[in-house]
Design an enzyme around this catalytic site. Structure first.
Site, short mmCIF file in Angstrom:
data_model
loop_
_atom_site.label_atom_id
_atom_site.label_comp_id
_atom_site.label_asym_id
_atom_site.label_seq_id
_atom_site.Cartn_x
_atom_site.Cartn_y
_atom_site.Cartn_z
N ARG A 81 44.88 33.49 -4.80
CA ARG A 81 44.32 32.28 -5.40
C ARG A 81 44.99 31.96 -6.73
O ARG A 81 45.80 31.04 -6.84
CB ARG A 81 42.80 32.43 -5.58
CG ARG A 81 42.06 31.10 -5.79
CD ARG A 81 42.09 30.55 -7.20
NE ARG A 81 41.48 31.45 -8.18
CZ ARG A 81 41.49 31.20 -9.49
NH1 ARG A 81 42.10 30.11 -9.97
NH2 ARG A 81 40.96 32.07 -10.33
N ASP A 82 44.72 32.75 -7.75
CA ASP A 82 45.21 32.43 -9.09
C ASP A 82 46.72 32.60 -9.19
O ASP A 82 47.37 31.98 -10.03
CB ASP A 82 44.51 33.32 -10.12
CG ASP A 82 44.59 32.75 -11.52
OD1 ASP A 82 44.95 31.57 -11.66
OD2 ASP A 82 44.31 33.48 -12.48
N HIS B 146 45.67 37.00 -18.67
CA HIS B 146 47.03 36.52 -18.40
C HIS B 146 47.98 37.22 -19.37
O HIS B 146 47.59 37.61 -20.47
CB HIS B 146 47.09 35.01 -18.53
CG HIS B 146 46.45 34.30 -17.37
ND1 HIS B 146 47.14 33.48 -16.51
CD2 HIS B 146 45.16 34.32 -16.92
CE1 HIS B 146 46.32 33.02 -15.59
NE2 HIS B 146 45.11 33.52 -15.81
N CYS C 143 48.00 29.21 -16.01
CA CYS C 143 47.11 28.04 -16.07
C CYS C 143 47.95 26.78 -16.28
O CYS C 143 48.69 26.68 -17.26
CB CYS C 143 46.11 28.20 -17.21
SG CYS C 143 44.98 26.78 -17.37
N ASN D 254 49.25 36.26 -14.34
CA ASN D 254 48.25 37.29 -14.55
C ASN D 254 48.94 38.63 -14.80
O ASN D 254 50.14 38.78 -14.59
CB ASN D 254 47.36 37.42 -13.31
CG ASN D 254 46.57 36.17 -13.04
OD1 ASN D 254 45.49 35.99 -13.57
ND2 ASN D 254 47.11 35.31 -12.19
#
Length: 310
Positions: free
Chosen positions: A15-16, A209, A240, A249
């Site tokens: 996801r991220d 992050h 982001c 991350n």
């Protein structure tokens, strides 16, 4: 806590990590990665998000992944949501855990969700109610509690208001998410110590992050304050889109390598994660934010001792 683990690593790469990539993986490729992550020993995996496909096209197939993947009953497969529509999609595809998000930064919440933090909080009640009625667990996330590029450090009172809003709605698993990459270890220790002491009923997760290279140091700071759950991403992917210069991350491989060296049990096979990271790196055809993928594991260094020359 799993009896064979000292900490829980929550893998968020699907996801991220992938939501910030220009190259899209196919649904079959994502399902293959998901299966490999399950086999590697992860007990929490963030599969994707139920956001607008127009806003986050990389996550448009999250519903399909839930419907087609062979999910294990022993693993928590969660997805990020923003509103009631997200809960409805979770119900339809069989997702059993959703995560809400609000930013401690007013400006970031507007950029990320097009709502003020207060509007986000006001929408939690109906989301939680609908989820619970359908036997879906709910987690919460607070972005930028350690600082914002718009507002510098965030007053602890603003963080507390969001924590209490979550608790009022029955959500007691909360993540502190450093989307801005501004956190530093002494600050992490101070904030984590404060909220853990004040809100003992909360099950805390930390999400960092690695924008300025402090991500793994911040994880260690949180661990030393007693946090047992940490979000990480394979190959260090992520970032982001609303933060200038944002990096990915903290790399899962790097965190596993650190905890393995410290004899902290994670229950995860680091070699399997390295294989996933190598595959992702080749697929994206670029360097990624993982030191272990570049240098190898610490315990792989077994050079022969040099012999004295005659």
């Amino acid at each position: 806590m799993d009896r064979n683990r000292d900490i829980i690593i929550c893998e968020v790469g699907l996801r991220d990590g992938l939501q910030n990539e220009k190259s899209f993986l196919t649904t079959d490729e994502k399902i293959s990665i998901l299966n490999k992550l399950t086999k590697a020993g992860f007990k929490i995996i963030e599969v994707g998000s139920f956001m607008s496909p127009k806003a986050v096209p990389q996550m448009a197939d999250t519903d399909e992944i839930y419907k087609e993947a062979n999910l294990s009953d022993d693993v928590e497969y969660r997805a990020l949501i923003a509103n009631l529509k997200g809960v409805e999609r979770a119900i339809d595809c069989g997702c059993k855990k959703v995560k809400l998000n609000v930013s401690a930064s007013y400006a970031h919440n507007i950029a990320n969700l097009n709502m003020t933090p207060e509007e986000s909080v006001n929408g939690f009640k109906d989301c939680v109610k609908l989820a619970r009625e359908n036997k879906i667990e709910v987690s919460g996330s607070i972005s930028m509690p350690f600082g914002s590029p718009w507002e510098d450090e965030i007053p602890i009172e603003d963080i507390e208001k969001i924590i209490e809003a979550y608790l009022e709605n029955g959500v007691n698993e909360l993540s502190l998410s450093d989307a801005s990459g501004l956190a530093y270890p002494s600050q992490v220790k101070s904030i984590v110590r404060h909220v853990k002491n004040k809100y003992k009923e909360v099950d805390w997760i930390l999400h960092f992050h690695n924008t300025r290279g402090l991500g793994i140091a911040n994880i260690l700071a949180g661990y030393e304050e007693g946090v047992k759950k940490f979000d990480t991403s394979f190959a260090g992917l992520g970032g982001c889109p609303f933060v200038p210069g944002a990096a990915g991350n903290v790399s899962t491989e790097d965190v596993l390598n650190m905890f393995n060296q410290m004899k902290v049990e994670t229950g995860i096979d680091i070699d399997s994660v390295i294989e996933i990271g190598q595959m992702i790196r080749e697929k994206l055809n670029r360097e990624v934010g993982s030191y272990v993928l570049k240098a190898g594991k610490s315990n792989d260094l077994k050079l022969e001792l040099p012999k004295k020359r005659k």
